[in-house]
Design an enzyme around this catalytic site. Sequence first.
Site, PDB file in Angstrom:
ATOM      1  N   ILE A   1       1.098  -1.553   0.478  1.00 58.56           N
ATOM      2  CA  ILE A   1       0.352  -0.187   0.015  1.00 58.56           C
ATOM      3  C   ILE A   1       0.760   1.811   0.197  1.00 58.56           C
ATOM      4  O   ILE A   1       0.516   2.205  -0.626  1.00 58.56           O
ATOM      5  CB  ILE A   1      -1.035  -0.321   1.282  1.00 58.56           C
ATOM      6  CG1 ILE A   1      -2.186   0.900   1.023  1.00 58.56           C
ATOM      7  CG2 ILE A   1      -0.656   0.265   2.282  1.00 58.56           C
ATOM      8  CD1 ILE A   1      -3.650   0.377   1.718  1.00 58.56           C
TER       9      ILE A   1
ATOM     10  N   HIS B   1       6.667 -12.035   5.530  1.00 57.94           N
ATOM     11  CA  HIS B   1       6.098 -11.669   4.787  1.00 57.94           C
ATOM     12  C   HIS B   1       7.086 -11.305   3.607  1.00 57.94           C
ATOM     13  O   HIS B   1       8.532 -11.012   3.757  1.00 57.94           O
ATOM     14  CB  HIS B   1       5.297 -10.447   4.147  1.00 57.94           C
ATOM     15  CG  HIS B   1       5.378  -9.157   4.950  1.00 57.94           C
ATOM     16  ND1 HIS B   1       5.330  -9.497   6.525  1.00 57.94           N
ATOM     17  CD2 HIS B   1       6.310  -7.937   4.917  1.00 57.94           C
ATOM     18  CE1 HIS B   1       5.603  -8.193   6.863  1.00 57.94           C
ATOM     19  NE2 HIS B   1       6.282  -7.141   5.942  1.00 57.94           N
TER      20      HIS B   1
HETATM   21  P1  AMP Z   1       7.735  -4.543   7.386  1.00 54.31           P
HETATM   22  O1  AMP Z   1       7.821  -3.379   7.857  1.00 54.31           O
HETATM   23  O2  AMP Z   1       7.728  -5.467   6.768  1.00 54.31           O
HETATM   24  O3  AMP Z   1       6.837  -5.639   7.852  1.00 54.31           O
HETATM   25  O4  AMP Z   1       6.770  -4.668   5.583  1.00 54.31           O
HETATM   26  C1  AMP Z   1       4.987  -4.569   6.235  1.00 54.31           C
HETATM   27  C2  AMP Z   1       4.465  -4.197   4.942  1.00 54.31           C
HETATM   28  O5  AMP Z   1       3.300  -4.091   4.877  1.00 54.31           O
HETATM   29  C3  AMP Z   1       5.518  -2.019   4.876  1.00 54.31           C
HETATM   30  O6  AMP Z   1       5.735  -2.535   3.600  1.00 54.31           O
HETATM   31  C4  AMP Z   1       3.617  -1.705   4.245  1.00 54.31           C
HETATM   32  O7  AMP Z   1       3.132  -0.874   3.695  1.00 54.31           O
HETATM   33  C5  AMP Z   1       2.631  -2.502   3.930  1.00 54.31           C
HETATM   34  N1  AMP Z   1       0.834  -2.304   4.252  1.00 54.31           N
HETATM   35  C6  AMP Z   1       0.490  -2.332   5.844  1.00 54.31           C
HETATM   36  N2  AMP Z   1      -0.600  -2.403   5.836  1.00 54.31           N
HETATM   37  C7  AMP Z   1      -0.697  -2.824   4.390  1.00 54.31           C
HETATM   38  C8  AMP Z   1      -2.285  -3.403   3.264  1.00 54.31           C
HETATM   39  N3  AMP Z   1      -3.506  -2.880   3.881  1.00 54.31           N
HETATM   40  N4  AMP Z   1      -1.998  -3.570   1.888  1.00 54.31           N
HETATM   41  C9  AMP Z   1      -0.689  -3.557   1.493  1.00 54.31           C
HETATM   42  N5  AMP Z   1       0.332  -2.842   1.726  1.00 54.31           N
HETATM   43  C10 AMP Z   1       0.471  -3.124   3.392  1.00 54.31           C
END
Ligand code: AMP
Length: 110
Positions: A31, A98
Amino acid sequence: MEQTIFHRILQKEIPASVVYEDEEVLAFKDIHPKATTHLLFIPKHFVASIADVTPETAHLPGMLILKAQKFAKEKGIQGYKLTFHVGKGGGQEVMYLHLHFLSEERVSED
Ligand code: AMP
């Protein structure tokens, strides 16, 4: 067990821009993209983090890498960066395993 935002995306409770799905994995657009193409690959089997991987779940990170590799090949993306953030000190905000997929190349359908 606490539900994360990725559990809710997987259960289709909240929308996401899904780019790939099969029985083992879901991939969707980040996002807040940090590259031209920024995708997240998550396993359907829950593990919170690389820090929580056990011998029983050790195949999951490799499986995500193979899915990302296949996706890139199919979409004609030649160069990309794959990252796992591990724990708060590693920049992990969502405690659901992820794989970040980042590329300055564009997915052909975009
Ligand atoms: P991390 O910092 O490795 O936990 O990455 C989490 C990622 O999830 C971040 O890059 C956020 O931008 C992404 N993120 C959070 N909420 C959403 C969402 N609803 N849809 C898509 N990506 C998301």
